[in-house]
Design an enzyme around this catalytic site. Sequence first.
Site, PDB file in Angstrom:
ATOM      1  N   GLU A 101       7.164  -5.710  -1.396  1.00 59.09           N
ATOM      2  CA  GLU A 101       5.881  -5.073  -1.052  1.00 59.09           C
ATOM      3  C   GLU A 101       5.156  -5.871   0.026  1.00 59.09           C
ATOM      4  O   GLU A 101       5.383  -7.076   0.178  1.00 59.09           O
ATOM      5  CB  GLU A 101       4.990  -5.016  -2.301  1.00 59.09           C
ATOM      6  CG  GLU A 101       4.789  -3.626  -2.858  1.00 59.09           C
ATOM      7  CD  GLU A 101       3.915  -2.716  -2.002  1.00 59.09           C
ATOM      8  OE1 GLU A 101       4.076  -2.697  -0.759  1.00 59.09           O
ATOM      9  OE2 GLU A 101       3.091  -2.016  -2.571  1.00 59.09           O
ATOM     10  N   ASP A 102       4.256  -5.185   0.735  1.00 55.81           N
ATOM     11  CA  ASP A 102       3.441  -5.880   1.732  1.00 55.81           C
ATOM     12  C   ASP A 102       2.313  -6.665   1.062  1.00 55.81           C
ATOM     13  O   ASP A 102       2.056  -7.809   1.389  1.00 55.81           O
ATOM     14  CB  ASP A 102       2.881  -4.883   2.773  1.00 55.81           C
ATOM     15  CG  ASP A 102       2.263  -3.625   2.146  1.00 55.81           C
ATOM     16  OD1 ASP A 102       2.190  -3.531   0.904  1.00 55.81           O
ATOM     17  OD2 ASP A 102       1.856  -2.735   2.915  1.00 55.81           O
ATOM     18  N   ASP A 105      -2.792  -5.467  -4.268  1.00 58.02           N
ATOM     19  CA  ASP A 105      -4.254  -5.351  -4.171  1.00 58.02           C
ATOM     20  C   ASP A 105      -4.780  -5.091  -5.583  1.00 58.02           C
ATOM     21  O   ASP A 105      -4.912  -6.019  -6.370  1.00 58.02           O
ATOM     22  CB  ASP A 105      -4.541  -4.211  -3.172  1.00 58.02           C
ATOM     23  CG  ASP A 105      -6.008  -3.997  -2.872  1.00 58.02           C
ATOM     24  OD1 ASP A 105      -6.791  -4.951  -2.919  1.00 58.02           O
ATOM     25  OD2 ASP A 105      -6.386  -2.843  -2.562  1.00 58.02           O
ATOM     26  N   PHE A 155     -10.015  -6.064   4.592  1.00 56.96           N
ATOM     27  CA  PHE A 155      -9.016  -5.056   4.882  1.00 56.96           C
ATOM     28  C   PHE A 155      -8.160  -5.538   6.044  1.00 56.96           C
ATOM     29  O   PHE A 155      -8.649  -5.795   7.133  1.00 56.96           O
ATOM     30  CB  PHE A 155      -9.649  -3.704   5.209  1.00 56.96           C
ATOM     31  CG  PHE A 155      -8.611  -2.626   5.266  1.00 56.96           C
ATOM     32  CD1 PHE A 155      -8.148  -2.029   4.109  1.00 56.96           C
ATOM     33  CD2 PHE A 155      -8.062  -2.245   6.485  1.00 56.96           C
ATOM     34  CE1 PHE A 155      -7.148  -1.055   4.155  1.00 56.96           C
ATOM     35  CE2 PHE A 155      -7.069  -1.271   6.544  1.00 56.96           C
ATOM     36  CZ  PHE A 155      -6.613  -0.678   5.371  1.00 56.96           C
ATOM     37  N   ARG A 168       0.795  -1.106  12.429  1.00 63.25           N
ATOM     38  CA  ARG A 168       1.935  -1.632  11.664  1.00 63.25           C
ATOM     39  C   ARG A 168       2.833  -2.485  12.548  1.00 63.25           C
ATOM     40  O   ARG A 168       3.530  -3.374  12.077  1.00 63.25           O
ATOM     41  CB  ARG A 168       2.789  -0.486  11.108  1.00 63.25           C
ATOM     42  CG  ARG A 168       2.102   0.361  10.059  1.00 63.25           C
ATOM     43  CD  ARG A 168       3.129   1.235   9.359  1.00 63.25           C
ATOM     44  NE  ARG A 168       2.542   2.364   8.661  1.00 63.25           N
ATOM     45  CZ  ARG A 168       2.030   2.305   7.432  1.00 63.25           C
ATOM     46  NH1 ARG A 168       2.014   1.177   6.775  1.00 63.25           N
ATOM     47  NH2 ARG A 168       1.532   3.392   6.871  1.00 63.25           N
TER      48      ARG A 168
HETATM   49  P1  IMP Z   1      -2.539  -1.544  -4.944  1.00 63.62           P
HETATM   50  O1  IMP Z   1      -1.863  -0.433  -5.664  1.00 63.62           O
HETATM   51  O2  IMP Z   1      -4.051  -1.384  -4.975  1.00 63.62           O
HETATM   52  O3  IMP Z   1      -2.120  -2.926  -5.368  1.00 63.62           O
HETATM   53  O4  IMP Z   1      -2.273  -1.352  -3.410  1.00 63.62           O
HETATM   54  C1  IMP Z   1      -1.118  -1.580  -2.834  1.00 63.62           C
HETATM   55  C2  IMP Z   1      -1.022  -0.856  -1.505  1.00 63.62           C
HETATM   56  O5  IMP Z   1      -2.299  -0.637  -0.878  1.00 63.62           O
HETATM   57  C3  IMP Z   1      -0.275  -1.736  -0.566  1.00 63.62           C
HETATM   58  O6  IMP Z   1       1.096  -1.490  -0.649  1.00 63.62           O
HETATM   59  C4  IMP Z   1      -0.852  -1.335   0.768  1.00 63.62           C
HETATM   60  O7  IMP Z   1      -0.114  -0.245   1.285  1.00 63.62           O
HETATM   61  C5  IMP Z   1      -2.245  -0.889   0.497  1.00 63.62           C
HETATM   62  N1  IMP Z   1      -3.216  -1.955   0.848  1.00 63.62           N
HETATM   63  C6  IMP Z   1      -3.857  -2.797   0.021  1.00 63.62           C
HETATM   64  N2  IMP Z   1      -4.659  -3.633   0.688  1.00 63.62           N
HETATM   65  C7  IMP Z   1      -4.516  -3.323   1.992  1.00 63.62           C
HETATM   66  C8  IMP Z   1      -5.063  -3.872   3.210  1.00 63.62           C
HETATM   67  O8  IMP Z   1      -5.885  -4.824   3.227  1.00 63.62           O
HETATM   68  N3  IMP Z   1      -4.644  -3.289   4.354  1.00 63.62           N
HETATM   69  C9  IMP Z   1      -3.760  -2.250   4.396  1.00 63.62           C
HETATM   70  N4  IMP Z   1      -3.216  -1.724   3.288  1.00 63.62           N
HETATM   71  C10 IMP Z   1      -3.591  -2.256   2.101  1.00 63.62           C
HETATM   72 MG    MG Z   2       2.235  -0.563   0.603  1.00 65.36          MG
END
Ligand code: IMP
Ligand code: MG
Length: 178
Positions: A101-102, A105, A155, A168
């Site tokens: 994963e990137d 969050d 962000f 990206r």
């Molecule tokens: P989560 O389900 O809230 O943990 O979010 C995960 C996904 O939200 C990541 O795979 C990202 O695609 C997106 N995401 C979370 N934070 C950021 C950010 O700061 N910039 C861009 N995408 C984000």
């Molecule tokens: Mg993602």
Amino acid sequence: MKVIKETDLKVLFTADLIQEKIKELGLVLNEKYKDEDLYLICVLKGSIMFMVDIAKHLKMPVKMEFIRLSSYGSGFTSTGKVNAVDIALPDLSDKNVLIIEDIVDTGHTAKFLLDFINHSFKPKTIAFCSLLDKKCKREVEIEPDFYCLDVDDKFLVGYGLDYDGYFRNIPYIGYVEN
Ligand code: IMP
Ligand code: MG
């Protein structure tokens, strides 16, 4: 949606720093999965850069697979709801699975993926590997097994991370100052 230009971005992590951290992670993964077959599962689209770069450091036999989810609405905030949009995974029963994963969050995506793969298959091992960890935003109790860099509540864009689909392709990670 607010228009953001690359000149509005402040650099948080340079391309060199990202590559250095990925190289270090490669050493850890080579040790952890020594002589094992490994299935990397890239979570599209944000993890594509990370997937490609970490894969180049790995010395064990590796297969690269892809999954696409929807979790983010448009703009800066997570919806908390995750769906598998496009699934074309092979049979992962009895395999070593490493989700790539990137960023973690809220943690909803990580939890969904781990539950989904565990219930759909019975992997030999499953672990979660994220480039970034935004711990302060967590809503689900979950930690990546491996990650490279901690980030705070900003962000971020670049190196796979997008704003409205853009940025990206930039090789560093940046943010917009409010
Ligand atoms: P989560 O389900 O809230 O943990 O979010 C995960 C996904 O939200 C990541 O795979 C990202 O695609 C997106 N995401 C979370 N934070 C950021 C950010 O700061 N910039 C861009 N995408 C984000
Ligand atoms: Mg993602």
